[in-house]
Write an enzyme that holds these catalytic residues in place. Structure first.
Site, short mmCIF file in Angstrom:
data_model
loop_
_atom_site.label_atom_id
_atom_site.label_comp_id
_atom_site.label_asym_id
_atom_site.label_seq_id
_atom_site.Cartn_x
_atom_site.Cartn_y
_atom_site.Cartn_z
N CYS A 1 1.04 -1.18 0.11
CA CYS A 1 -0.12 0.42 -0.18
C CYS A 1 1.01 1.40 -0.24
O CYS A 1 1.84 1.60 1.31
CB CYS A 1 -1.12 -0.56 1.02
SG CYS A 1 -1.99 1.87 1.22
N CYS B 1 0.46 3.28 3.27
CA CYS B 1 0.52 3.01 4.84
C CYS B 1 1.87 3.38 4.84
O CYS B 1 3.10 4.31 4.26
CB CYS B 1 0.59 1.82 4.90
SG CYS B 1 -0.17 0.77 4.98
N HIS C 1 -4.30 0.82 7.75
CA HIS C 1 -4.67 0.27 7.03
C HIS C 1 -6.78 -0.20 7.01
O HIS C 1 -7.31 0.18 5.38
CB HIS C 1 -4.06 -0.51 6.10
CG HIS C 1 -4.06 -0.96 4.93
ND1 HIS C 1 -3.77 -0.28 3.61
CD2 HIS C 1 -5.21 -2.57 4.00
CE1 HIS C 1 -4.30 -1.24 2.48
NE2 HIS C 1 -4.88 -1.94 3.10
N ASN D 1 -14.14 9.06 -1.90
CA ASN D 1 -14.34 7.89 -2.90
C ASN D 1 -14.54 6.44 -1.93
O ASN D 1 -13.11 6.23 -1.38
CB ASN D 1 -13.81 7.80 -3.99
CG ASN D 1 -14.20 8.60 -4.71
OD1 ASN D 1 -14.88 9.06 -4.45
ND2 ASN D 1 -13.28 8.99 -5.69
N HIS E 1 -6.32 2.15 1.36
CA HIS E 1 -6.38 2.80 2.74
C HIS E 1 -7.26 4.45 2.50
O HIS E 1 -7.69 4.45 1.57
CB HIS E 1 -4.71 3.28 2.32
CG HIS E 1 -4.19 4.21 3.78
ND1 HIS E 1 -3.49 3.09 4.22
CD2 HIS E 1 -5.06 4.85 4.63
CE1 HIS E 1 -3.07 3.30 5.40
NE2 HIS E 1 -4.13 4.68 5.26
N HIS F 1 -8.66 7.32 2.80
CA HIS F 1 -8.25 8.68 2.30
C HIS F 1 -9.29 9.56 1.80
O HIS F 1 -10.05 8.25 0.89
CB HIS F 1 -7.06 7.96 1.69
CG HIS F 1 -7.38 7.28 0.05
ND1 HIS F 1 -7.98 6.11 -0.33
CD2 HIS F 1 -6.75 7.98 -1.28
CE1 HIS F 1 -7.78 5.58 -1.84
NE2 HIS F 1 -7.30 7.40 -1.95
#
Length: 359
Positions: free
Chosen positions: A70, A73, A132, A172, A183, A185
């Site tokens: 990811c 992270c 995460h 989203n 993750h 965000h």
């Protein structure tokens, strides 16, 4: 709150927002990154009088990597990410694959009664937490306040950038929505134009003021609070309600009780009161069908240079899920004609959301 500014290996800005003043954010990005792309090109559609961004470099952006890879992270020795620090509270950085940028390229006119302009602006990624497997609904109130401070900071700074006409903070969530990273965000777009939806609503607000002398958004909020039937939750400073003409099967609008043009105008008590109400609404969404709810959370803020007296900062939250195993697709009527057909009665949606038991 502590705000720290640093840079990534390719020159992009990175901002850390921390609860503690003694947080150390001096880690250096040691990746070997390719050159940053130039700004997209904007093409004018004469049939709708809208600008369309064409950003071919976004085809190569990262798509649903495993958790061990990811890019949002904190960095480890085995996974150097967009965030060099080994830990963070909230992090904001320039998007590596932006729809808008200040790095100009070569732009050729293409004809067809269109016009080509550089897509000047900025796109940023907002990481709500270093965890995460978390979600915005799981954030404690003090973490939501920190995210709010990041939104406010970036709204103010991006609004002052030359060429920026509107700042849009959004999230989203869910593969069904089309996310490319799992993750928790969100993003911030600094547009070089006023968006079509904002132009439409401000036009309606202007005509409403001419007819009544009132503010359209404030009058909608007052009417929904008086009717009560579509109110999902409220506190001293905010009300969350399903709009009477909801387009989506699950749609909730969150308004502060005081009119402000953008998030910068919120007072400390209003900023603090948002988190508990918003996370309660998100948990109701997740509990509605017993599965995580995909959604788009969109902050509507005033444009930078126009319509600020008509505007009323608020969030519009909606989902395409209409049943545990059914999604609302934008098919012929919605996609081709922009004419929405909602399968769920707004009053019933509000009732169902109020009925969800949250912890």
């Amino acid at each position: 709150m502590k705000r720290t500014i640093t840079h990534l290996a390719d020159g992009r800005e990175l901002f850390y927002f921390d609860h503690r003043d003694d947080a150390d954010r001096g880690a250096v990005d040691r990746r070997d990154l390719p050159p940053r792309p130039t700004a997209s090109e904007l093409r004018y559609d004469p049939l709708t009088e809208e600008w369309i961004a064409v950003a071919g470099h976004r085809q190569g952006r990262t798509f649903l990597p495993p958790a061990s890879e990811c890019p949002l992270c904190p960095s480890t020795s085995g996974n150097l990410t967009e965030i060099p620090s080994a830990a963070y509270d909230v992090a904001v950085f320039e998007n590596r694959f932006p729809s808008f940028s200040t790095r100009l390229g070569d732009y050729q006119q293409v004809g067809g009664l269109s016009e080509v302009r550089p897509g000047i602006g900025r796109c940023e990624v907002v990481c709500f937490t270093a965890e995460h497997d978390s979600s915005f609904a799981m954030l404690p109130p003090e973490q939501v306040e920190l995210v709010m401070e990041a939104w406010i900071d970036r709204t103010a700074e991006l609004s002052a950038m030359p060429g920026v006409e509107q700042v849009f903070c959004f999230e989203n969530r869910g593969a069904e929505i089309g996310i490319t990273l799992l993750h928790p965000h969100g993003q911030i777009y600094a547009y070089p134009y006023v968006t079509p939806r904002t132009r439409l609503t401000l036009g309606a607000a202007g005509r409403h003021r001419e007819r009544t002398g009132g503010n359209l958004f404030a009058d909608v909020l007052a009417a929904e609070r008086e009717a009560g039937i579509r109110v999902v939750a409220s506190n001293e400073h905010w009300t969350a309600f399903v709009p009477a003409a909801a387009r989506w099967p699950v749609e909730v609008h969150l308004y502060p009780h005081r009119q402000v043009p953008d998030l910068v105008g919120l007072e400390p008590a209003e900023r603090a009161a948002f988190g508990p109400l918003y996370t309660d609404v998100l948990r109701r969404l997740d509990g509605l069908f017993g599965v995580p709810m995909p959604y788009i959370a969109a902050w509507h803020q005033a444009p930078v240079n126009t319509g600020r007296d008509l505007s009323y900062a608020h969030m519009e939250l909606f989902s395409i899920r209409r049943a545990p195993n059914k999604l609302k697709y934008l098919a012929g009527s919605e996609s081709a004609m922009g004419a929405f057909v909602n399968d769920v009665l707004p009053e019933e949606a509000a009732h169902l959301l109020r009925s969800v038991v949250t912890n």
